[in-house]
Write an enzyme that holds these catalytic residues in place. Structure first.
Site, short mmCIF file in Angstrom:
data_model
loop_
_atom_site.label_atom_id
_atom_site.label_comp_id
_atom_site.label_asym_id
_atom_site.label_seq_id
_atom_site.Cartn_x
_atom_site.Cartn_y
_atom_site.Cartn_z
N THR A 1 0.64 -1.20 -0.09
CA THR A 1 0.05 -0.07 -0.02
C THR A 1 0.82 1.35 -0.07
O THR A 1 1.47 1.43 0.85
CB THR A 1 -0.94 0.00 1.35
OG1 THR A 1 -1.66 -1.23 1.23
CG2 THR A 1 -1.79 1.20 1.23
N LYS B 1 -7.37 1.95 -2.72
CA LYS B 1 -6.89 1.30 -1.26
C LYS B 1 -7.00 2.34 -0.28
O LYS B 1 -7.37 2.19 0.99
CB LYS B 1 -5.69 0.63 -1.52
CG LYS B 1 -4.98 0.28 -0.24
CD LYS B 1 -5.85 -0.84 0.36
CE LYS B 1 -4.70 -1.42 1.55
NZ LYS B 1 -5.58 -2.34 2.41
N LYS C 1 0.25 5.31 8.44
CA LYS C 1 0.71 5.75 7.06
C LYS C 1 -0.43 5.70 6.09
O LYS C 1 -0.53 6.37 5.12
CB LYS C 1 1.56 4.41 6.56
CG LYS C 1 2.17 4.56 5.35
CD LYS C 1 2.17 3.18 4.38
CE LYS C 1 1.72 2.25 4.68
NZ LYS C 1 1.54 0.98 3.73
P1 NAD Z 1 5.47 -6.06 7.52
O1 NAD Z 1 6.14 -4.81 8.20
O2 NAD Z 1 5.23 -7.10 8.29
O3 NAD Z 1 6.47 -6.61 6.45
C1 NAD Z 1 7.12 -5.86 5.54
C2 NAD Z 1 8.37 -6.65 5.01
O4 NAD Z 1 9.16 -5.89 4.14
C3 NAD Z 1 9.29 -6.87 6.44
O5 NAD Z 1 9.35 -8.24 6.70
C4 NAD Z 1 10.76 -6.04 6.17
O6 NAD Z 1 11.93 -6.68 6.47
C5 NAD Z 1 10.67 -6.26 4.51
N1 NAD Z 1 11.31 -5.30 3.90
C6 NAD Z 1 11.51 -3.83 4.15
N2 NAD Z 1 12.50 -3.15 3.26
C7 NAD Z 1 12.89 -4.27 2.34
C8 NAD Z 1 13.70 -4.33 1.49
N3 NAD Z 1 14.49 -3.22 0.81
N4 NAD Z 1 14.09 -5.54 0.82
C9 NAD Z 1 13.40 -6.52 1.30
N5 NAD Z 1 12.60 -6.72 2.24
C10 NAD Z 1 12.12 -5.74 2.81
O7 NAD Z 1 4.24 -5.36 6.82
P2 NAD Z 1 2.91 -6.19 6.25
O8 NAD Z 1 1.97 -6.13 7.31
O9 NAD Z 1 3.27 -7.60 5.73
O10 NAD Z 1 2.56 -5.14 5.27
C11 NAD Z 1 3.11 -4.92 3.80
C12 NAD Z 1 2.41 -4.01 2.85
O11 NAD Z 1 0.96 -4.47 2.88
C13 NAD Z 1 2.22 -2.56 3.54
O12 NAD Z 1 2.25 -1.49 2.71
C14 NAD Z 1 0.88 -2.71 4.32
O13 NAD Z 1 0.26 -1.42 4.48
C15 NAD Z 1 0.23 -3.34 3.54
N6 NAD Z 1 -0.82 -4.30 3.86
C16 NAD Z 1 -0.96 -4.83 5.25
C17 NAD Z 1 -2.04 -5.54 5.63
C18 NAD Z 1 -1.94 -6.31 6.97
O14 NAD Z 1 -2.98 -6.66 7.50
N7 NAD Z 1 -0.74 -6.41 7.69
C19 NAD Z 1 -3.26 -5.57 5.09
C20 NAD Z 1 -3.41 -4.86 3.81
C21 NAD Z 1 -2.29 -4.27 3.16
#
Ligand code: NAD
Length: 293
Positions: free
Chosen positions: A93, A168, A243
């Site tokens: 997102t 979104k 965010k």
């Molecule tokens: P999270 O923080 O659990 O996971 C993000 C991952 O990205 C982490 O494991 C981190 O180590 C990795 N990362 C960061 N920078 C990196 C890089 N340069 N190279 C490789 N890996 C890297 O976040 P999440 O909850 O999985 O969310 C991810 C996205 O999905 C976000 O944009 C969030 O807004 C969106 N989202 C989350 C949810 C939810 O319920 N958690 C639902 C819908 C959308």
């Protein structure tokens, strides 16, 4: 299909694992070695760099926290060196501007690009039941459809690049406002001496029902699988909710639409994130709402 998957966090790990289970070859990278190991245990192929994960991939999926992370991974230099004709699917997102910029760059270099943020939480990611909100050229969305079918059960195409992120932002503004409404109602119920279980039971079976109420009930107990009943482990981290509400405010400003409830929710979650670090589930904001009595 051979897929490179970057970002194996709360959402990325179950999404990439679902692609593996559907028979795709998936090479995955995350900065965290714990995440890479978990991906290996799920049958995927962990790699030591994003470039290794993407080297032989027909499609590259990114699931990263913010736009700056996606720009870093899908850098101009990297895309320049990628053989033309790859399909880039960003499920993170992020802001509409970054999605549009990346789509333009990808197109200039002969790659397809789809912005495809998701809804459904970690539960939906684990069970292949996500909803995808997509933006981009119709042929790129069609090429990505087998991936969406493996990871989700609904794909909506909203229009050109950035339209998925726009949808979104609007969707998550509802979630943020609803979350505060649910928290306030539980705080009031608490103040009035109502039983939490009985109040939850009423709301989930009456007009106040919502996904947020049922799956992210802010008080421990009534919903055993909710983060509140598990030490507020995310779920959807409060920093990510802050965010997303900020992205909705950026979008509202850009088109001149007033969103006072969205603005209030953005301020509340930003303050909560600053105070707490924002790593607990967003429903943990309940304590600050209750304390304001
Ligand atoms: P999270 O923080 O659990 O996971 C993000 C991952 O990205 C982490 O494991 C981190 O180590 C990795 N990362 C960061 N920078 C990196 C890089 N340069 N190279 C490789 N890996 C890297 O976040 P999440 O909850 O999985 O969310 C991810 C996205 O999905 C976000 O944009 C969030 O807004 C969106 N989202 C989350 C949810 C939810 O319920 N958690 C639902 C819908 C959308």
């Amino acid at each position: 299909m051979q897929i490179g998957f970057i970002g194996l966090g709360t959402m990325g790990l179950p999404m990439a694992s679902t692609l593996v289970a559907a028979g795709h070859g998936v090479a995955g990278f995350d900065l965290s070695s714990t995440a890479r190991n978990a991906f290996g245990q799920a049958g995927g192929t962990p790699t030591d760099s994003p470039a290794d994960a993407m080297a032989n991939a027909e499609a590259i999926v990114t699931m990263l926290p913010e736009g700056r992370h996606v720009r870093e991974v899908l850098s101009t230099e990297f895309l320049n060196n990628l053989p033309a004709g790859r399909l880039l699917v960003d499920c993170s997102t992020i802001d509409v501007t970054t999605a549009r910029d990346l789509a333009k760059l990808a197109q200039e270099l002969g790659h397809g690009f789809v912005d495809a943020p998701v809804s459904g939480g970690a539960e939906g990611a684990g069970s292949g039941a996500l909803a995808f909100m997509t933006g981009g050229e119709a042929d790129a969305v069609a090429r990505a459809q087998p991936l969406f079918d493996a990871m989700g059960n609904k794909t909506l195409h909203f229009g050109p690049a950035g339209a998925g992120q726009a949808a979104k932002a609007c969707h998550n503004m509802i979630c943020g406002i609803t979350a505060l409404g649910v928290c306030e109602a539980f705080a009031l119920a608490d103040g009035l001496g109502l039983d939490h279980d009985a109040f939850f039971d009423l709301c989930r079976n009456a007009a106040a029902q919502s996904w947020i109420l049922e799956n992210r009930c802010p008080v421990p107990g009534p919903a055993p699988a909710a983060p509140s009943s598990n030490g507020y482990a995310p779920g959807f981290a409060a920093r990510l909710m802050a965010k997303d509400l900020g992205l909705a405010q950026e979008a509202a400003k850009a088109c001149g639409q007033e969103t006072p409830f969205g603005a209030q929710a953005a301020r509340r979650f930003a303050a909560f994130t600053q105070e707490s670090g924002g790593n607990l589930d967003f429903s943990a904001i309940y304590e600050t709402v209750r304390k304001s009595r």
